[in-house]
Design a protein around this motif. Structure first.
Motif, PDB file in Angstrom:
ATOM      1  N   VAL A   1       0.622  -1.033  -0.044  1.00 43.65           N
ATOM      2  CA  VAL A   1       0.285   0.089   0.414  1.00 43.65           C
ATOM      3  C   VAL A   1       0.868   0.987  -0.123  1.00 43.65           C
ATOM      4  O   VAL A   1       2.139   1.267   0.961  1.00 43.65           O
ATOM      5  N   GLN A   2       0.577   2.429  -0.958  1.00 43.88           N
ATOM      6  CA  GLN A   2       1.106   3.283  -0.835  1.00 43.88           C
ATOM      7  C   GLN A   2       0.723   4.673  -0.673  1.00 43.88           C
ATOM      8  O   GLN A   2      -0.704   4.262  -1.339  1.00 43.88           O
ATOM      9  N   LEU A   3       0.779   5.774   0.194  1.00 44.50           N
ATOM     10  CA  LEU A   3      -0.460   6.950  -0.285  1.00 44.50           C
ATOM     11  C   LEU A   3       0.443   7.968  -0.422  1.00 44.50           C
ATOM     12  O   LEU A   3       1.168   8.153   0.682  1.00 44.50           O
ATOM     13  N   CYS A  21      -4.991  12.923  -0.898  1.00 48.38           N
ATOM     14  CA  CYS A  21      -3.695  11.491  -0.475  1.00 48.38           C
ATOM     15  C   CYS A  21      -4.395  10.684  -2.090  1.00 48.38           C
ATOM     16  O   CYS A  21      -5.136   9.879  -2.174  1.00 48.38           O
ATOM     17  N   ALA A  22      -3.434  10.314  -2.862  1.00 50.38           N
ATOM     18  CA  ALA A  22      -3.873   9.536  -3.446  1.00 50.38           C
ATOM     19  C   ALA A  22      -2.966   8.367  -3.542  1.00 50.38           C
ATOM     20  O   ALA A  22      -1.712   7.701  -2.032  1.00 50.38           O
ATOM     21  N   ALA A  23      -3.985   6.849  -3.396  1.00 44.57           N
ATOM     22  CA  ALA A  23      -3.934   5.670  -2.968  1.00 44.57           C
ATOM     23  C   ALA A  23      -3.084   4.661  -3.629  1.00 44.57           C
ATOM     24  O   ALA A  23      -3.860   4.511  -4.696  1.00 44.57           O
ATOM     25  N   SER A  24      -2.745   3.845  -3.100  1.00 47.64           N
ATOM     26  CA  SER A  24      -1.944   2.893  -4.577  1.00 47.64           C
ATOM     27  C   SER A  24      -1.690   1.366  -4.098  1.00 47.64           C
ATOM     28  O   SER A  24      -2.175   1.850  -2.824  1.00 47.64           O
ATOM     29  N   ARG A  25      -2.188   0.400  -4.763  1.00 44.37           N
ATOM     30  CA  ARG A  25      -2.280  -0.816  -4.279  1.00 44.37           C
ATOM     31  C   ARG A  25      -2.947  -1.437  -3.360  1.00 44.37           C
ATOM     32  O   ARG A  25      -2.540  -1.728  -2.343  1.00 44.37           O
ATOM     33  N   LEU A  26      -4.477  -0.914  -2.925  1.00 41.60           N
ATOM     34  CA  LEU A  26      -4.940  -1.402  -2.206  1.00 41.60           C
ATOM     35  C   LEU A  26      -6.223  -1.071  -2.681  1.00 41.60           C
ATOM     36  O   LEU A  26      -6.350  -0.084  -3.869  1.00 41.60           O
ATOM     37  N   THR A  27      -7.178  -1.720  -2.767  1.00 42.08           N
ATOM     38  CA  THR A  27      -8.700  -2.278  -3.245  1.00 42.08           C
ATOM     39  C   THR A  27      -9.393  -0.789  -2.297  1.00 42.08           C
ATOM     40  O   THR A  27     -10.107  -0.963  -0.969  1.00 42.08           O
ATOM     41  N   ASN A  75      -9.429   6.953  -6.667  1.00 44.60           N
ATOM     42  CA  ASN A  75      -8.589   6.518  -5.794  1.00 44.60           C
ATOM     43  C   ASN A  75      -7.638   7.697  -4.506  1.00 44.60           C
ATOM     44  O   ASN A  75      -6.597   7.453  -4.568  1.00 44.60           O
ATOM     45  N   THR A  76      -8.657   8.519  -4.361  1.00 42.81           N
ATOM     46  CA  THR A  76      -7.787   9.470  -3.970  1.00 42.81           C
ATOM     47  C   THR A  76      -9.045  10.222  -3.038  1.00 42.81           C
ATOM     48  O   THR A  76     -10.250  10.213  -2.995  1.00 42.81           O
ATOM     49  N   VAL A  77      -8.530  10.629  -1.872  1.00 43.19           N
ATOM     50  CA  VAL A  77      -9.459  11.345  -0.708  1.00 43.19           C
ATOM     51  C   VAL A  77      -8.512  12.750  -0.770  1.00 43.19           C
ATOM     52  O   VAL A  77      -7.848  13.053  -0.593  1.00 43.19           O
ATOM     53  N   TYR A  78     -10.033  13.503   0.126  1.00 36.61           N
ATOM     54  CA  TYR A  78      -9.313  14.993   0.016  1.00 36.61           C
ATOM     55  C   TYR A  78      -9.895  15.474   1.216  1.00 36.61           C
ATOM     56  O   TYR A  78     -10.816  15.364   1.832  1.00 36.61           O
ATOM     57  N   LEU A  79      -9.142  16.918   1.581  1.00 41.24           N
ATOM     58  CA  LEU A  79      -9.612  17.687   2.610  1.00 41.24           C
ATOM     59  C   LEU A  79      -9.405  19.049   2.030  1.00 41.24           C
ATOM     60  O   LEU A  79      -8.175  19.106   1.919  1.00 41.24           O
ATOM     61  N   GLN A  80     -11.191  19.718   2.231  1.00 36.74           N
ATOM     62  CA  GLN A  80     -10.702  21.044   1.823  1.00 36.74           C
ATOM     63  C   GLN A  80     -10.843  22.101   3.172  1.00 36.74           C
ATOM     64  O   GLN A  80     -11.735  21.550   4.319  1.00 36.74           O
ATOM     65  N   ALA A  95      -4.150   8.086   5.416  1.00 39.86           N
ATOM     66  CA  ALA A  95      -4.222   6.884   6.358  1.00 39.86           C
ATOM     67  C   ALA A  95      -5.108   5.756   6.222  1.00 39.86           C
ATOM     68  O   ALA A  95      -6.061   6.866   5.994  1.00 39.86           O
ATOM     69  N   ALA A  96      -4.846   4.728   6.130  1.00 37.06           N
ATOM     70  CA  ALA A  96      -5.926   4.555   5.625  1.00 37.06           C
ATOM     71  C   ALA A  96      -6.213   3.330   6.020  1.00 37.06           C
ATOM     72  O   ALA A  96      -5.404   2.060   6.943  1.00 37.06           O
TER      73      ALA A  96
END
Length: 117
Positions: A1-3, A21-27, A75-80, A95-96
């Motif tokens: 997993v990469q964040l 936050c871009a995530a990779s290598r995870l569902t 595959n992205t989470v945001y914080l406005q 974090a995931a």
């Protein structure tokens, strides 16, 4: 997993920033995602989270000012972050949390947010 978190920077009090936050290598769609922060000399603290189903929780200190969201297609989470205050100055981490687990097992490297008065 990469964040990979990015979007931090220097902003004046009252201003806005959007962290990503871009995530990779995870569902990604199965994971809860969270934002945490650590100010100089302080312990890391929870900021906001969003579950796979879209349930959202905020720390009291950011309610009404910050908005967390996710785009499962990207595959992205945001914080406005709006109406920023000097007290919001910190390194922000994404974090995931895997399905059916109580803890955040995966962490990004952090992005620095500095709010000047």
């Amino acid at each position: 997993v990469q964040l990979q978190a990015y979007g931090g920077g220097l902003v004046q009090a009252g201003g806005s920033l959007r962290l990503s936050c871009a995530a990779s290598r995870l569902t990604f769609s199965s994971f809860a995602m969270g934002w945490f922060r650590q100010a100089p000399g302080k312990e890391r603290e929870f900021v906001a989270s969003i579950t796979w189903s879209g349930d959202i929780t905020y720390a009291d200190s950011v309610k009404g000012r910050f908005t967390i969201s996710r785009d499962n297609a990207k595959n992205t989470v945001y914080l406005q972050m709006n109406s920023l205050k000097p007290d919001d100055t910190a390194v922000y981490y994404c974090a995931a949390r895997p399905p059916y687990r109580p803890d955040y097992d995966y962490w990004g490297q952090g992005t620095l947010v500095t709010v000047s008065s």
